[in-house]
Motif scaffolding. Structure first.
Motif, PDB file in Angstrom:
ATOM      1  N   MET A   1       0.857  -1.166   0.000  1.00 27.26           N
ATOM      2  CA  MET A   1       0.000   0.000   0.000  1.00 27.26           C
ATOM      3  C   MET A   1       0.905   1.232   0.000  1.00 27.26           C
ATOM      4  O   MET A   1       1.889   1.284   0.720  1.00 27.26           O
ATOM      5  N   LYS A   2       0.545   2.223  -0.813  1.00 26.38           N
ATOM      6  CA  LYS A   2       1.325   3.455  -0.884  1.00 26.38           C
ATOM      7  C   LYS A   2       0.523   4.623  -0.300  1.00 26.38           C
ATOM      8  O   LYS A   2      -0.672   4.739  -0.537  1.00 26.38           O
ATOM      9  N   LEU A   3       1.225   5.444   0.474  1.00 29.13           N
ATOM     10  CA  LEU A   3       0.645   6.627   1.093  1.00 29.13           C
ATOM     11  C   LEU A   3       1.524   7.830   0.774  1.00 29.13           C
ATOM     12  O   LEU A   3       2.693   7.676   0.418  1.00 29.13           O
ATOM     13  N   LEU A   4       0.958   9.027   0.924  1.00 32.15           N
ATOM     14  CA  LEU A   4       1.728  10.258   0.766  1.00 32.15           C
ATOM     15  C   LEU A   4       1.734  11.017   2.080  1.00 32.15           C
ATOM     16  O   LEU A   4       0.697  11.204   2.694  1.00 32.15           O
ATOM     17  N   TYR A   5       2.909  11.461   2.477  1.00 31.29           N
ATOM     18  CA  TYR A   5       3.063  12.293   3.673  1.00 31.29           C
ATOM     19  C   TYR A   5       3.453  13.688   3.225  1.00 31.29           C
ATOM     20  O   TYR A   5       4.348  13.861   2.392  1.00 31.29           O
ATOM     21  N   CYS A   6       2.786  14.705   3.762  1.00 28.84           N
ATOM     22  CA  CYS A   6       3.127  16.099   3.467  1.00 28.84           C
ATOM     23  C   CYS A   6       3.883  16.674   4.671  1.00 28.84           C
ATOM     24  O   CYS A   6       3.318  16.759   5.768  1.00 28.84           O
ATOM     25  N   PRO A   7       5.132  17.102   4.480  1.00 20.74           N
ATOM     26  CA  PRO A   7       5.887  17.672   5.593  1.00 20.74           C
ATOM     27  C   PRO A   7       5.404  19.057   6.007  1.00 20.74           C
ATOM     28  O   PRO A   7       5.729  19.525   7.097  1.00 20.74           O
ATOM     29  N   ASP A   8       4.609  19.711   5.174  1.00 22.17           N
ATOM     30  CA  ASP A   8       4.109  21.048   5.503  1.00 22.17           C
ATOM     31  C   ASP A   8       2.912  21.017   6.453  1.00 22.17           C
ATOM     32  O   ASP A   8       2.805  21.836   7.352  1.00 22.17           O
ATOM     33  N   CYS A   9       2.003  20.061   6.255  1.00 26.55           N
ATOM     34  CA  CYS A   9       0.800  20.018   7.101  1.00 26.55           C
ATOM     35  C   CYS A   9       0.696  18.730   7.921  1.00 26.55           C
ATOM     36  O   CYS A   9      -0.280  18.536   8.641  1.00 26.55           O
ATOM     37  N   ASP A  10       1.690  17.845   7.811  1.00 24.79           N
ATOM     38  CA  ASP A  10       1.715  16.565   8.535  1.00 24.79           C
ATOM     39  C   ASP A  10       0.527  15.666   8.214  1.00 24.79           C
ATOM     40  O   ASP A  10       0.147  14.810   9.012  1.00 24.79           O
ATOM     41  N   ASP A  11      -0.054  15.834   7.046  1.00 28.95           N
ATOM     42  CA  ASP A  11      -1.175  15.011   6.611  1.00 28.95           C
ATOM     43  C   ASP A  11      -0.638  13.772   5.899  1.00 28.95           C
ATOM     44  O   ASP A  11       0.388  13.823   5.234  1.00 28.95           O
ATOM     45  N   ILE A  12      -1.330  12.656   6.050  1.00 26.86           N
ATOM     46  CA  ILE A  12      -1.025  11.436   5.313  1.00 26.86           C
ATOM     47  C   ILE A  12      -2.284  11.035   4.565  1.00 26.86           C
ATOM     48  O   ILE A  12      -3.369  10.974   5.147  1.00 26.86           O
ATOM     49  N   ARG A  13      -2.128  10.782   3.267  1.00 17.71           N
ATOM     50  CA  ARG A  13      -3.277  10.399   2.421  1.00 17.71           C
ATOM     51  C   ARG A  13      -2.974   9.127   1.668  1.00 17.71           C
ATOM     52  O   ARG A  13      -1.864   8.913   1.209  1.00 17.71           O
ATOM     53  N   LYS A  14      -3.991   8.290   1.523  1.00 17.79           N
ATOM     54  CA  LYS A  14      -3.829   7.117   0.673  1.00 17.79           C
ATOM     55  C   LYS A  14      -4.031   7.544  -0.780  1.00 17.79           C
ATOM     56  O   LYS A  14      -4.744   8.518  -1.068  1.00 17.79           O
ATOM     57  N   LEU A  15      -3.404   6.827  -1.665  1.00 14.45           N
ATOM     58  CA  LEU A  15      -3.547   7.114  -3.084  1.00 14.45           C
ATOM     59  C   LEU A  15      -4.814   6.478  -3.622  1.00 14.45           C
ATOM     60  O   LEU A  15      -5.254   5.430  -3.144  1.00 14.45           O
ATOM     61  N   GLN A  16      -5.398   7.120  -4.614  1.00 11.18           N
ATOM     62  CA  GLN A  16      -6.581   6.620  -5.305  1.00 11.18           C
ATOM     63  C   GLN A  16      -6.224   6.390  -6.765  1.00 11.18           C
ATOM     64  O   GLN A  16      -5.253   6.940  -7.272  1.00 11.18           O
ATOM     65  N   ALA A  17      -7.021   5.600  -7.446  1.00 12.94           N
ATOM     66  CA  ALA A  17      -6.838   5.414  -8.882  1.00 12.94           C
ATOM     67  C   ALA A  17      -7.225   6.692  -9.598  1.00 12.94           C
ATOM     68  O   ALA A  17      -8.168   7.372  -9.196  1.00 12.94           O
TER      69      ALA A  17
END
Length: 104
Positions: A1-17
């Motif tokens: 599973m791949k996720l994205l972490y944003c260092p600016d807002c500390d948000d983590i989101r899963k990727l969608q198609a």
């Protein structure tokens, strides 16, 4: 599973198609997943293996096998004992994750 972490807002989101029938809040109708501040974005390609990301995002991975094992133990373990699973930072270059400068 791949996720994205944003260092600016500390948000983590899963990727969608990129091609979906539904859209969700904070996501572009074309399927781009954005963080809360909008500075990080990404999506899975149609094969659901290869991913593209951009902006300030740092790609993260979760080991699917250790996650599945942890989930299978969840109902049998005492709540005071956390169940660990494997996660890692996806390093560049990676054959299944590509960085792009601009939004699609």
């Amino acid at each position: 599973m791949k996720l994205l972490y944003c260092p600016d807002c500390d948000d983590i989101r899963k990727l969608q198609a990129i091609c979906r029938y539904r859209t969700y809040p904070r996501e572009d109708p074309r399927g781009l997943s954005f963080c809360a501040c909008g500075k990080s974005w990404g999506f899975y390609k149609s094969d659901m293996l290869n991913a593209v990301y951009g902006g300030r995002a740092l790609p993260l991975g979760i080991d699917n096998h250790t996650l599945a094992h942890a989930l299978s133990l969840q109902s049998t373990r005492a709540k005071e004992h956390p169940i660990a699973f494997g996660a890692f930072i996806i390093e560049d270059p990676c054959p299944t994750v590509t960085y792009e400068d601009g939004k699609k």
